[in-house]
Design a protein around this motif. Structure first.
Motif, PDB file in Angstrom:
ATOM      1  N   GLY A   8      18.812  40.853  21.022  1.00  0.00           N
ATOM      2  CA  GLY A   8      17.686  41.160  21.896  1.00  0.00           C
ATOM      3  C   GLY A   8      16.957  42.459  21.634  1.00  0.00           C
ATOM      4  O   GLY A   8      16.038  42.796  22.368  1.00  0.00           O
ATOM      5  N   GLY A   9      17.342  43.195  20.611  1.00  0.00           N
ATOM      6  CA  GLY A   9      16.644  44.452  20.334  1.00  0.00           C
ATOM      7  C   GLY A   9      15.204  44.226  19.914  1.00  0.00           C
ATOM      8  O   GLY A   9      14.839  43.171  19.401  1.00  0.00           O
ATOM      9  N   ARG A  10      14.393  45.212  20.137  1.00  0.00           N
ATOM     10  CA  ARG A  10      12.961  45.093  19.815  1.00  0.00           C
ATOM     11  C   ARG A  10      12.639  45.457  18.369  1.00  0.00           C
ATOM     12  O   ARG A  10      11.521  45.267  17.916  1.00  0.00           O
ATOM     13  CB  ARG A  10      12.151  45.966  20.764  1.00  0.00           C
ATOM     14  N   SER A  11      13.576  46.045  17.641  1.00  0.00           N
ATOM     15  CA  SER A  11      13.401  46.399  16.225  1.00  0.00           C
ATOM     16  C   SER A  11      12.244  47.352  15.985  1.00  0.00           C
ATOM     17  O   SER A  11      11.608  47.312  14.926  1.00  0.00           O
ATOM     18  CB  SER A  11      13.235  45.129  15.367  1.00  0.00           C
ATOM     19  N   THR A  12      11.951  48.221  16.941  1.00  0.00           N
ATOM     20  CA  THR A  12      10.804  49.124  16.790  1.00  0.00           C
ATOM     21  C   THR A  12      11.000  50.126  15.651  1.00  0.00           C
ATOM     22  O   THR A  12      10.056  50.400  14.915  1.00  0.00           O
ATOM     23  CB  THR A  12      10.509  49.866  18.105  1.00  0.00           C
ATOM     24  N   ARG A  13      12.215  50.649  15.487  1.00  0.00           N
ATOM     25  CA  ARG A  13      12.445  51.604  14.393  1.00  0.00           C
ATOM     26  C   ARG A  13      12.421  50.923  13.032  1.00  0.00           C
ATOM     27  O   ARG A  13      12.054  51.527  12.039  1.00  0.00           O
ATOM     28  CB  ARG A  13      13.773  52.335  14.578  1.00  0.00           C
ATOM     29  N   ASP A  84      22.600  43.914  13.900  1.00  0.00           N
ATOM     30  CA  ASP A  84      22.301  45.050  13.012  1.00  0.00           C
ATOM     31  C   ASP A  84      23.298  45.226  11.868  1.00  0.00           C
ATOM     32  O   ASP A  84      23.023  45.932  10.916  1.00  0.00           O
ATOM     33  CB  ASP A  84      22.327  46.369  13.793  1.00  0.00           C
ATOM     34  N   TYR A  85      24.477  44.603  11.984  1.00  0.00           N
ATOM     35  CA  TYR A  85      25.538  44.831  10.994  1.00  0.00           C
ATOM     36  C   TYR A  85      25.356  43.895   9.803  1.00  0.00           C
ATOM     37  O   TYR A  85      26.100  42.930   9.621  1.00  0.00           O
ATOM     38  CB  TYR A  85      26.916  44.682  11.645  1.00  0.00           C
ATOM     39  N   ALA A  86      24.390  44.214   8.973  1.00  0.00           N
ATOM     40  CA  ALA A  86      23.981  43.357   7.867  1.00  0.00           C
ATOM     41  C   ALA A  86      25.037  43.222   6.774  1.00  0.00           C
ATOM     42  O   ALA A  86      25.008  42.273   6.000  1.00  0.00           O
ATOM     43  CB  ALA A  86      22.679  43.880   7.263  1.00  0.00           C
ATOM     44  N   LEU A  87      25.979  44.156   6.699  1.00  0.00           N
ATOM     45  CA  LEU A  87      27.003  44.128   5.650  1.00  0.00           C
ATOM     46  C   LEU A  87      28.347  43.598   6.136  1.00  0.00           C
ATOM     47  O   LEU A  87      29.314  43.582   5.367  1.00  0.00           O
ATOM     48  CB  LEU A  87      27.187  45.535   5.059  1.00  0.00           C
ATOM     49  N   ILE A  88      28.432  43.159   7.366  1.00  0.00           N
ATOM     50  CA  ILE A  88      29.702  42.709   7.927  1.00  0.00           C
ATOM     51  C   ILE A  88      30.231  41.513   7.135  1.00  0.00           C
ATOM     52  O   ILE A  88      29.445  40.706   6.621  1.00  0.00           O
ATOM     53  CB  ILE A  88      29.553  42.373   9.433  1.00  0.00           C
ATOM     54  N   THR A  89      31.547  41.435   7.013  1.00  0.00           N
ATOM     55  CA  THR A  89      32.179  40.344   6.269  1.00  0.00           C
ATOM     56  C   THR A  89      33.210  39.646   7.152  1.00  0.00           C
ATOM     57  O   THR A  89      33.701  40.217   8.132  1.00  0.00           O
ATOM     58  CB  THR A  89      32.891  40.858   5.010  1.00  0.00           C
ATOM     59  N   ALA A  90      33.580  38.439   6.747  1.00  0.00           N
ATOM     60  CA  ALA A  90      34.624  37.703   7.468  1.00  0.00           C
ATOM     61  C   ALA A  90      35.948  38.470   7.419  1.00  0.00           C
ATOM     62  O   ALA A  90      36.669  38.527   8.424  1.00  0.00           O
ATOM     63  CB  ALA A  90      34.781  36.300   6.896  1.00  0.00           C
ATOM     64  N   ALA A  91      36.267  39.062   6.291  1.00  0.00           N
ATOM     65  CA  ALA A  91      37.532  39.794   6.173  1.00  0.00           C
ATOM     66  C   ALA A  91      37.594  40.952   7.170  1.00  0.00           C
ATOM     67  O   ALA A  91      38.614  41.160   7.833  1.00  0.00           O
ATOM     68  CB  ALA A  91      37.720  40.304   4.745  1.00  0.00           C
ATOM     69  N   VAL A  92      36.518  41.693   7.294  1.00  0.00           N
ATOM     70  CA  VAL A  92      36.482  42.812   8.238  1.00  0.00           C
ATOM     71  C   VAL A  92      36.549  42.287   9.669  1.00  0.00           C
ATOM     72  O   VAL A  92      37.289  42.827  10.513  1.00  0.00           O
ATOM     73  CB  VAL A  92      35.229  43.689   8.010  1.00  0.00           C
ATOM     74  N   LEU A 161      30.362  48.540   8.415  1.00  0.00           N
ATOM     75  CA  LEU A 161      29.926  48.917   9.762  1.00  0.00           C
ATOM     76  C   LEU A 161      28.671  49.782   9.766  1.00  0.00           C
ATOM     77  O   LEU A 161      28.352  50.421  10.767  1.00  0.00           O
ATOM     78  CB  LEU A 161      31.054  49.591  10.540  1.00  0.00           C
ATOM     79  N   LEU A 162      27.940  49.759   8.680  1.00  0.00           N
ATOM     80  CA  LEU A 162      26.630  50.401   8.667  1.00  0.00           C
ATOM     81  C   LEU A 162      25.704  49.594   9.568  1.00  0.00           C
ATOM     82  O   LEU A 162      25.469  48.411   9.330  1.00  0.00           O
ATOM     83  CB  LEU A 162      26.058  50.444   7.244  1.00  0.00           C
ATOM     84  N   SER A 163      25.219  50.217  10.610  1.00  0.00           N
ATOM     85  CA  SER A 163      24.282  49.570  11.527  1.00  0.00           C
ATOM     86  C   SER A 163      22.874  49.833  11.012  1.00  0.00           C
ATOM     87  O   SER A 163      22.439  50.977  10.920  1.00  0.00           O
ATOM     88  CB  SER A 163      24.457  50.135  12.938  1.00  0.00           C
ATOM     89  N   VAL A 164      22.159  48.773  10.659  1.00  0.00           N
ATOM     90  CA  VAL A 164      20.848  48.892  10.035  1.00  0.00           C
ATOM     91  C   VAL A 164      19.773  48.889  11.122  1.00  0.00           C
ATOM     92  O   VAL A 164      19.526  47.866  11.751  1.00  0.00           O
ATOM     93  CB  VAL A 164      20.618  47.750   9.022  1.00  0.00           C
ATOM     94  N   ASN A 165      19.155  50.050  11.328  1.00  0.00           N
ATOM     95  CA  ASN A 165      18.137  50.201  12.369  1.00  0.00           C
ATOM     96  C   ASN A 165      16.785  50.666  11.850  1.00  0.00           C
ATOM     97  O   ASN A 165      15.799  50.601  12.570  1.00  0.00           O
ATOM     98  CB  ASN A 165      18.618  51.184  13.439  1.00  0.00           C
ATOM     99  N   THR A 166      16.754  51.167  10.626  1.00  0.00           N
ATOM    100  CA  THR A 166      15.519  51.708  10.065  1.00  0.00           C
ATOM    101  C   THR A 166      15.350  51.208   8.634  1.00  0.00           C
ATOM    102  O   THR A 166      16.293  50.675   8.034  1.00  0.00           O
ATOM    103  CB  THR A 166      15.558  53.254  10.040  1.00  0.00           C
ATOM    104  N   ALA A 167      14.177  51.418   8.097  1.00  0.00           N
ATOM    105  CA  ALA A 167      13.932  51.042   6.706  1.00  0.00           C
ATOM    106  C   ALA A 167      14.871  51.809   5.766  1.00  0.00           C
ATOM    107  O   ALA A 167      15.358  51.255   4.778  1.00  0.00           O
ATOM    108  CB  ALA A 167      12.474  51.295   6.335  1.00  0.00           C
ATOM    109  N   GLU A 171      17.565  50.267   3.088  1.00  0.00           N
ATOM    110  CA  GLU A 171      17.688  50.673   1.676  1.00  0.00           C
ATOM    111  C   GLU A 171      19.139  51.001   1.349  1.00  0.00           C
ATOM    112  O   GLU A 171      19.644  50.607   0.302  1.00  0.00           O
ATOM    113  CB  GLU A 171      16.777  51.858   1.385  1.00  0.00           C
ATOM    114  N   GLU A 172      19.800  51.746   2.246  1.00  0.00           N
ATOM    115  CA  GLU A 172      21.213  52.087   2.021  1.00  0.00           C
ATOM    116  C   GLU A 172      22.065  50.821   1.966  1.00  0.00           C
ATOM    117  O   GLU A 172      22.939  50.680   1.120  1.00  0.00           O
ATOM    118  CB  GLU A 172      21.727  53.040   3.095  1.00  0.00           C
ATOM    119  N   ALA A 173      21.829  49.894   2.890  1.00  0.00           N
ATOM    120  CA  ALA A 173      22.596  48.647   2.910  1.00  0.00           C
ATOM    121  C   ALA A 173      22.400  47.862   1.623  1.00  0.00           C
ATOM    122  O   ALA A 173      23.370  47.317   1.076  1.00  0.00           O
ATOM    123  CB  ALA A 173      22.164  47.802   4.115  1.00  0.00           C
ATOM    124  N   GLU A 174      21.201  47.799   1.127  1.00  0.00           N
ATOM    125  CA  GLU A 174      20.944  47.080  -0.119  1.00  0.00           C
ATOM    126  C   GLU A 174      21.653  47.750  -1.285  1.00  0.00           C
ATOM    127  O   GLU A 174      22.147  47.068  -2.189  1.00  0.00           O
ATOM    128  CB  GLU A 174      19.440  46.964  -0.378  1.00  0.00           C
TER     129      GLU A 174
END
Length: 177
Positions: A8-13, A84-92, A161-167, A171-174
């Motif tokens: 439900g976040g608005r993704s403004t950042r 937001d947790y774009a890198l989360i895995t089943a193992a984690v 557990l990198l929470s992706v909230n900004t551009a 970039e860091e997640a990628e």
């Protein structure tokens, strides 16, 4: 144990919808780990690719409303996971679920890079009255909830557990992927 994915976040950042960017990734990681996946949307949000429930109308905006809606639906201990947790895995998620199931604490919260991650954590329905009270008092911060609930915290290391909230976070997640 069910997993409730807060969408439900608005993704403004971020400047674009994190649900559109990451929901499929998060669902793919969580599907083999939990009995059911449920999306928690804001009141005006539409249905998604998995069962979708909606927060009731409320003033203001805070993830705490989605957490409470999930607890009301769960009927037992559940796992809260923000989209937001774009890198989360089943193992984690398996490790985090096991930790949450083994605890009697109302909240079981990993701490990543020194920051508690209450939107990737185990919750007991016993936390619902405290959350309702905090909402009534307009104390909507999750860090305050962690303190007041005497959450069980544990250190977690790894990029998942990198929470992706900004551009910049994206970039860091990628880079870490």
């Amino acid at each position: 144990m069910n997993c409730y994915i807060l969408t439900g976040g608005r993704s403004t950042r971020m400047g674009r919808s994190k649900t559109e960017l990451f929901l499929d990734r998060v669902v793919a990681a969580a599907e083999p780990v939990f009995e059911e996946l449920v999306a928690v949307q804001r009141p005006e949000g539409g249905p998604l690719s998995i069962r979708t429930i909606h927060e009731p109308p409320h003033p203001g905006q805070a993830p705490l409303f989605g957490v409470l809606r999930a607890l009301d639906d769960a009927g037992g201990r559940c796992f809260i996971l923000a989209v937001d947790y774009a890198l989360i895995t089943a193992a984690v998620l398996r490790r985090l679920r096991a930790r949450a199931e083994a605890s009697t604490a109302a909240l079981v919260v990993p701490v990543w890079r020194g920051l508690p991650q209450p939107l990737c954590a185990g919750y007991d329905p016993g936390a619902a009255p405290l959350i309702r009270r905090r909402i009534d008092e307009r104390r909507l911060d999750l860090m305050g909830l962690i303190e007041e609930a005497a959450a069980e915290r544990f250190d977690f290391d790894g990029p998942e557990l990198l929470s992706v909230n900004t551009a910049a976070d994206l970039e860091e997640a990628e880079r870490l992927r």
